[in-house]
Design a protein around this motif. Structure first.
Motif, PDB file in Angstrom:
ATOM      1  N   ARG A  26      65.332 157.183 116.680  1.00 41.95           N
ATOM      2  CA  ARG A  26      65.664 155.879 116.102  1.00 41.95           C
ATOM      3  C   ARG A  26      64.493 154.919 116.262  1.00 41.95           C
ATOM      4  NH1 ARG A  26      69.676 151.138 118.045  1.00 41.95           N
ATOM      5  NH2 ARG A  26      69.289 149.819 116.265  1.00 41.95           N
ATOM      6  N   THR A  27      63.863 154.929 117.443  1.00 40.10           N
ATOM      7  CA  THR A  27      62.728 154.050 117.687  1.00 40.10           C
ATOM      8  C   THR A  27      61.584 154.378 116.737  1.00 40.10           C
ATOM      9  OG1 THR A  27      63.357 153.919 120.005  1.00 40.10           O
ATOM     10  CG2 THR A  27      61.146 153.206 119.465  1.00 40.10           C
ATOM     11  N   LEU A  28      61.295 155.665 116.552  1.00 39.81           N
ATOM     12  CA  LEU A  28      60.230 156.078 115.639  1.00 39.81           C
ATOM     13  C   LEU A  28      60.567 155.685 114.205  1.00 39.81           C
ATOM     14  CD1 LEU A  28      57.527 157.599 115.417  1.00 39.81           C
ATOM     15  CD2 LEU A  28      58.860 159.673 115.003  1.00 39.81           C
ATOM     16  N   THR A  29      61.823 155.806 113.824  1.00 43.04           N
ATOM     17  CA  THR A  29      62.253 155.421 112.475  1.00 43.04           C
ATOM     18  C   THR A  29      62.057 153.926 112.259  1.00 43.04           C
ATOM     19  OG1 THR A  29      63.849 157.223 112.418  1.00 43.04           O
ATOM     20  CG2 THR A  29      64.220 155.404 110.892  1.00 43.04           C
ATOM     21  N   GLN A  30      62.448 153.108 113.237  1.00 41.71           N
ATOM     22  CA  GLN A  30      62.256 151.664 113.132  1.00 41.71           C
ATOM     23  C   GLN A  30      60.769 151.324 113.049  1.00 41.71           C
ATOM     24  OE1 GLN A  30      64.583 149.482 112.693  1.00 41.71           O
ATOM     25  NE2 GLN A  30      66.363 150.702 113.139  1.00 41.71           N
ATOM     26  N   ALA A  31      59.944 151.999 113.865  1.00 41.82           N
ATOM     27  CA  ALA A  31      58.500 151.747 113.842  1.00 41.82           C
ATOM     28  C   ALA A  31      57.911 152.121 112.484  1.00 41.82           C
ATOM     29  CB  ALA A  31      57.811 152.529 114.958  1.00 41.82           C
ATOM     30  N   ALA A  32      58.356 153.232 111.915  1.00 36.95           N
ATOM     31  CA  ALA A  32      57.861 153.646 110.597  1.00 36.95           C
ATOM     32  C   ALA A  32      58.187 152.591 109.545  1.00 36.95           C
ATOM     33  CB  ALA A  32      58.466 154.997 110.215  1.00 36.95           C
ATOM     34  N   TYR A  33      59.382 152.038 109.615  1.00 35.96           N
ATOM     35  CA  TYR A  33      59.797 151.027 108.644  1.00 35.96           C
ATOM     36  C   TYR A  33      58.929 149.770 108.769  1.00 35.96           C
ATOM     37  CZ  TYR A  33      62.846 148.099 105.818  1.00 35.96           C
ATOM     38  OH  TYR A  33      63.343 147.273 104.841  1.00 35.96           O
ATOM     39  N   ARG A  36      55.257 150.538 107.696  1.00 35.20           N
ATOM     40  CA  ARG A  36      55.133 150.700 106.247  1.00 35.20           C
ATOM     41  C   ARG A  36      54.976 149.344 105.564  1.00 35.20           C
ATOM     42  NH1 ARG A  36      58.286 151.104 101.585  1.00 35.20           N
ATOM     43  NH2 ARG A  36      60.190 150.520 102.642  1.00 35.20           N
ATOM     44  N   HIS A  37      55.607 148.316 106.143  1.00 35.01           N
ATOM     45  CA  HIS A  37      55.492 146.970 105.577  1.00 35.01           C
ATOM     46  C   HIS A  37      54.208 146.257 105.993  1.00 35.01           C
ATOM     47  CE1 HIS A  37      59.681 147.598 104.514  1.00 35.01           C
ATOM     48  NE2 HIS A  37      59.498 146.652 103.636  1.00 35.01           N
ATOM     49  N   LEU A  39      51.270 147.789 105.596  1.00 34.47           N
ATOM     50  CA  LEU A  39      50.267 148.334 104.682  1.00 34.47           C
ATOM     51  C   LEU A  39      50.856 148.409 103.283  1.00 34.47           C
ATOM     52  CD1 LEU A  39      48.728 151.336 106.651  1.00 34.47           C
ATOM     53  CD2 LEU A  39      47.597 149.221 106.028  1.00 34.47           C
ATOM     54  N   PRO A  40      50.009 148.459 102.270  1.00 37.57           N
ATOM     55  CA  PRO A  40      50.527 148.613 100.905  1.00 37.57           C
ATOM     56  C   PRO A  40      50.929 150.063 100.633  1.00 37.57           C
ATOM     57  CG  PRO A  40      48.147 148.480 100.864  1.00 37.57           C
ATOM     58  CD  PRO A  40      48.560 148.249 102.293  1.00 37.57           C
ATOM     59  N   ILE A  41      51.961 150.511 101.331  1.00 46.23           N
ATOM     60  CA  ILE A  41      52.427 151.898 101.212  1.00 46.23           C
ATOM     61  C   ILE A  41      53.733 151.921 100.430  1.00 46.23           C
ATOM     62  CG2 ILE A  41      53.383 153.811 102.558  1.00 46.23           C
ATOM     63  CD1 ILE A  41      51.209 153.304 104.595  1.00 46.23           C
ATOM     64  N   THR A  42      53.810 152.807  99.458  1.00 47.56           N
ATOM     65  CA  THR A  42      55.009 152.897  98.618  1.00 47.56           C
ATOM     66  C   THR A  42      55.915 154.047  99.023  1.00 47.56           C
ATOM     67  OG1 THR A  42      53.832 154.272  97.018  1.00 47.56           O
ATOM     68  CG2 THR A  42      53.836 151.886  96.630  1.00 47.56           C
ATOM     69  N   ALA A  43      55.449 154.933  99.898  1.00 46.41           N
ATOM     70  CA  ALA A  43      56.262 156.075 100.315  1.00 46.41           C
ATOM     71  C   ALA A  43      57.540 155.587 100.977  1.00 46.41           C
ATOM     72  CB  ALA A  43      55.468 156.957 101.276  1.00 46.41           C
ATOM     73  N   THR A  44      58.652 156.228 100.650  1.00 43.42           N
ATOM     74  CA  THR A  44      59.945 155.765 101.160  1.00 43.42           C
ATOM     75  C   THR A  44      60.750 156.847 101.871  1.00 43.42           C
ATOM     76  OG1 THR A  44      60.940 156.241  99.028  1.00 43.42           O
ATOM     77  CG2 THR A  44      60.200 153.980  99.396  1.00 43.42           C
ATOM     78  N   ILE A  65      51.346 159.611 107.769  1.00 43.22           N
ATOM     79  CA  ILE A  65      51.769 160.076 109.094  1.00 43.22           C
ATOM     80  C   ILE A  65      52.007 158.887 110.013  1.00 43.22           C
ATOM     81  CG2 ILE A  65      51.109 161.438 111.109  1.00 43.22           C
ATOM     82  CD1 ILE A  65      49.296 163.065 109.205  1.00 43.22           C
ATOM     83  N   VAL A  66      53.184 158.855 110.619  1.00 41.30           N
ATOM     84  CA  VAL A  66      53.533 157.842 111.616  1.00 41.30           C
ATOM     85  C   VAL A  66      53.520 158.528 112.980  1.00 41.30           C
ATOM     86  CG1 VAL A  66      55.267 156.189 112.390  1.00 41.30           C
ATOM     87  CG2 VAL A  66      54.987 156.660 109.942  1.00 41.30           C
ATOM     88  N   THR A  67      52.805 157.943 113.942  1.00 44.04           N
ATOM     89  CA  THR A  67      52.643 158.564 115.253  1.00 44.04           C
ATOM     90  C   THR A  67      52.955 157.574 116.363  1.00 44.04           C
ATOM     91  OG1 THR A  67      50.855 159.903 114.338  1.00 44.04           O
ATOM     92  CG2 THR A  67      51.043 159.843 116.727  1.00 44.04           C
ATOM     93  N   ARG A  68      53.685 158.040 117.374  1.00 45.38           N
ATOM     94  CA  ARG A  68      53.896 157.228 118.587  1.00 45.38           C
ATOM     95  C   ARG A  68      52.699 157.472 119.503  1.00 45.38           C
ATOM     96  NH1 ARG A  68      58.966 156.255 121.013  1.00 45.38           N
ATOM     97  NH2 ARG A  68      59.747 158.022 119.839  1.00 45.38           N
TER      98      ARG A  68
END
Length: 165
Positions: A26-33, A36-37, A39-44, A65-68
């Motif tokens: 959940r923490t990684l998912t929140q961090a990814a969200y 993503r905002h 940077l100008p990233i459109t991947a969803t 790639i999102v990394t902790r």
């Protein structure tokens, strides 16, 4: 007799490990969200691979790639726009809102290296302020919930808005 005592202990440890894994995901998912905002990233489409790594796809960005990095620092890397790193333990517990009611930009103040852009060529450029791209009111609520959760996980106070005149 020992098996009767060991089995509940093993089940308890497995249950605790599964709960920690869900919390880490959940923490990684929140961090990814949040990232993503930044940077100008459109991947969803988010796919959590491990508690420390996830992929964002389904956009023009290719694979992102999102990394902790540690318990409160995360990075996002794209082969199209470079990357970004946010250390949530270095952010203050307040955020500012810039913009009109229909589209706002969230500003997160912090210490000197709270946020670093990771260009494809050249040195990292670190700053004390994280500016998240403009979002709609619906996205803003979700984004701020994610920021609050990550600030709490990083040991800081919950985010509270500061309205700018």
């Amino acid at each position: 007799m020992r098996a009767v005592l060991i089995l509940p202990l093993v089940l308890c440890l497995i249950s605790l490990a599964e709960a920690a894994s869900r919390r880490d995901s959940r923490t990684l998912t929140q961090a990814a969200y949040v990232l993503r905002h930044a940077l100008p990233i459109t991947a969803t489409k988010l796919k959590v691979l491990t508690a420390d790594r996830a992929l964002l796809t389904s956009g023009d960005d290719g694979v992102v790639i999102v990394t902790r990095i540690n318990h409160c620092s995360y990075s996002i890397m794209s082969n199209r726009v470079g990357g970004y790193r946010i250390n949530f333990s270095r952010l203050n517990g307040t955020f500012e809102r810039e913009g009109a009611a229909e589209s706002a930009r969230i500003v997160l103040p912090g210490n000197s290296d709270a946020a670093c852009s990771l260009p494809l060529d050249g040195p990292d450029q670190c700053a004390s302020t994280v500016r998240l791209k403009s979002v709609s009111p619906q996205q803003e609520a979700t984004l701020l919930a994610g920021v609050t959760y990550l600030l709490d996980q990083g040991g800081r106070a919950s985010a509270a808005p500061v309205d700018r005149p």
